[in-house]
Design a protein around this motif. Structure first.
Motif, PDB file in Angstrom:
ATOM      1  N   LYS A   2      16.104  12.293  10.610  1.00  0.00           N
ATOM      2  CA  LYS A   2      14.989  11.743   9.839  1.00  0.00           C
ATOM      3  C   LYS A   2      14.568  12.611   8.660  1.00  0.00           C
ATOM      4  O   LYS A   2      13.863  12.136   7.780  1.00  0.00           O
ATOM      5  N   GLY A   3      14.924  13.883   8.643  1.00  0.00           N
ATOM      6  CA  GLY A   3      14.576  14.739   7.524  1.00  0.00           C
ATOM      7  C   GLY A   3      13.499  15.753   7.865  1.00  0.00           C
ATOM      8  O   GLY A   3      13.367  16.184   9.010  1.00  0.00           O
ATOM      9  N   THR A   4      12.698  16.126   6.871  1.00  0.00           N
ATOM     10  CA  THR A   4      11.664  17.151   7.012  1.00  0.00           C
ATOM     11  C   THR A   4      10.292  16.504   6.968  1.00  0.00           C
ATOM     12  O   THR A   4      10.005  15.702   6.073  1.00  0.00           O
ATOM     13  N   THR A   5       9.440  16.843   7.928  1.00  0.00           N
ATOM     14  CA  THR A   5       8.093  16.284   7.929  1.00  0.00           C
ATOM     15  C   THR A   5       7.313  16.793   6.719  1.00  0.00           C
ATOM     16  O   THR A   5       7.503  17.917   6.253  1.00  0.00           O
ATOM     17  N   SER A   6       6.429  15.946   6.218  1.00  0.00           N
ATOM     18  CA  SER A   6       5.578  16.340   5.100  1.00  0.00           C
ATOM     19  C   SER A   6       4.223  16.828   5.570  1.00  0.00           C
ATOM     20  O   SER A   6       3.576  17.630   4.880  1.00  0.00           O
ATOM     21  N   ASP A  65       6.991  11.689   4.449  1.00  0.00           N
ATOM     22  CA  ASP A  65       6.849  11.017   3.159  1.00  0.00           C
ATOM     23  C   ASP A  65       8.205  10.678   2.546  1.00  0.00           C
ATOM     24  O   ASP A  65       8.341   9.659   1.860  1.00  0.00           O
ATOM     25  N   PHE A  66       9.187  11.534   2.802  1.00  0.00           N
ATOM     26  CA  PHE A  66      10.516  11.322   2.214  1.00  0.00           C
ATOM     27  C   PHE A  66      11.588  11.486   3.284  1.00  0.00           C
ATOM     28  O   PHE A  66      12.321  12.490   3.311  1.00  0.00           O
ATOM     29  N   ALA A  78      16.335   6.488   7.935  1.00  0.00           N
ATOM     30  CA  ALA A  78      15.030   6.148   8.509  1.00  0.00           C
ATOM     31  C   ALA A  78      14.022   5.833   7.413  1.00  0.00           C
ATOM     32  O   ALA A  78      12.833   6.103   7.549  1.00  0.00           O
ATOM     33  N   ASN A  79      14.493   5.220   6.314  1.00  0.00           N
ATOM     34  CA  ASN A  79      13.612   5.040   5.161  1.00  0.00           C
ATOM     35  C   ASN A  79      12.428   4.120   5.427  1.00  0.00           C
ATOM     36  O   ASN A  79      11.434   4.156   4.716  1.00  0.00           O
ATOM     37  N   ARG A  80      12.473   3.316   6.484  1.00  0.00           N
ATOM     38  CA  ARG A  80      11.356   2.413   6.774  1.00  0.00           C
ATOM     39  C   ARG A  80      10.095   3.157   7.243  1.00  0.00           C
ATOM     40  O   ARG A  80       9.010   2.585   7.239  1.00  0.00           O
ATOM     41  N   ILE A  81      10.220   4.411   7.655  1.00  0.00           N
ATOM     42  CA  ILE A  81       9.041   5.147   8.107  1.00  0.00           C
ATOM     43  C   ILE A  81       8.421   5.982   6.986  1.00  0.00           C
ATOM     44  O   ILE A  81       7.470   6.727   7.228  1.00  0.00           O
ATOM     45  N   ALA A  82       8.924   5.835   5.760  1.00  0.00           N
ATOM     46  CA  ALA A  82       8.410   6.634   4.644  1.00  0.00           C
ATOM     47  C   ALA A  82       6.910   6.424   4.470  1.00  0.00           C
ATOM     48  O   ALA A  82       6.428   5.294   4.369  1.00  0.00           O
ATOM     49  N   GLY A  83       6.160   7.522   4.461  1.00  0.00           N
ATOM     50  CA  GLY A  83       4.725   7.475   4.243  1.00  0.00           C
ATOM     51  C   GLY A  83       3.912   7.018   5.435  1.00  0.00           C
ATOM     52  O   GLY A  83       2.687   6.910   5.338  1.00  0.00           O
ATOM     53  N   MET A  84       4.562   6.758   6.573  1.00  0.00           N
ATOM     54  CA  MET A  84       3.864   6.290   7.765  1.00  0.00           C
ATOM     55  C   MET A  84       3.628   7.457   8.722  1.00  0.00           C
ATOM     56  O   MET A  84       4.250   8.515   8.590  1.00  0.00           O
TER      57      MET A  84
END
Length: 263
Positions: free
Chosen positions: A197-201, A221-222, A227-233
């Protein structure tokens, strides 16, 4: 309506399993290439996720010095080595598999992940550990309602969510920002990374009238494209809050090891 089951697919790969990794794998230290291979192997030293084992012949600037120390790792006995890359010395950074390990691992080396400054899978950086070819991460938009409470205080209430299904872990419920009671949450400096999923913001904590609850929620955020559907959530740890799905309280599951991509 009955709450959905807290059961989820289990991890299926046994410890000691070895498979080819059909990807170019490179490691860097101080801007120099430690190894560059198209012959890496996945090796499961524990069930949750694999590591890469690299043919010794595919070291580029990396030089191994035998520490004359042997340990039994998940896949068998291995000889510890210090890694040297130019003037950089990384003690105990590498393990060369010995007799008793699966034959396919002979003449390969498994590096401690943090001992290498950066890892590349093809031309993309990877973090924390390799992504398992047997794990899935699916982010699915859902009309299930979600309410989050801690110590009787409602922290979020949403008419829908994005459900994130990750093999071997509880379902996570990501909520739009507009449905979260931000006035009751405290920003935390915690940062975690996930290979999927990447790095938490951001992380968020909650102070109630009776207790302090650290890092109960997080935001990407990014996130990665997977997992782009969870961007900003934002999602809350099922294990540490009272989570109501479609009006029914979700039983708390056992707290998984957060190091295993649990966010």
């Amino acid at each position: 309506m009955a709450t959905e089951s807290v059961q989820y697919p289990s991890l299926i790969v046994p410890v000691g399993h070895v498979e080819p990794a059909p990807r170019r794998i490179r490691g860097m230290i101080g801007g120099r290439v430690v190894f560059d291979t198209r012959r890496a192997l996945y090796v499961w030293e524990w069930q949750a996720y694999p590591q890469y084992s690299i043919p010794v012949e595919d070291l580029v600037d990396g030089v191994l010095h035998d520490d004359e120390h042997t340990e039994q790792l998940g896949a068998g006995p291995a000889h510890r080595h210090t890694l040297q890359v130019g003037s950089e010395i990384r003690p105990g950074a590498a393990w060369v598999w010995g007799e008793g390990a699966p034959r396919s691992l002979h003449d390969t080396v498994r590096f401690e992940w943090e001992a290498v400054d950066s890892w590349l899978e093809e031309a993309e950086p990877i973090f924390v550990h390799p992504r398992s070819p047997y794990s899935r991460v699916d982010a699915v938009r859902s009309d299930s309602s979600v309410r989050v409470e801690v110590d009787g205080v409602v922290l979020a209430e949403a008419p829908g969510c994005v459900k994130l299904f990750e093999t071997g872990l509880p379902t996570r419920y990501y909520l739009d920002r507009t449905h979260i009671n931000w006035s009751r949450l405290r920003h935390s400096g915690t940062v975690t990374r996930c290979p999927y999923k990447g790095t938490t913001s951001s992380y968020w904590s909650f102070d109630s009238d009776i207790a302090t609850h650290e890092d109960v929620a997080w935001t990407y955020d990014f996130p990665t494209i997977h997992a782009n559907r969870i961007a900003g959530m934002t999602a809350f740890y099922n294990e540490h809050v009272d989570l109501y799905i479609d009006g029914s309280l979700l039983p708390k599951s056992a707290d998984p090891t957060r190091a295993v991509s649990s966010e």
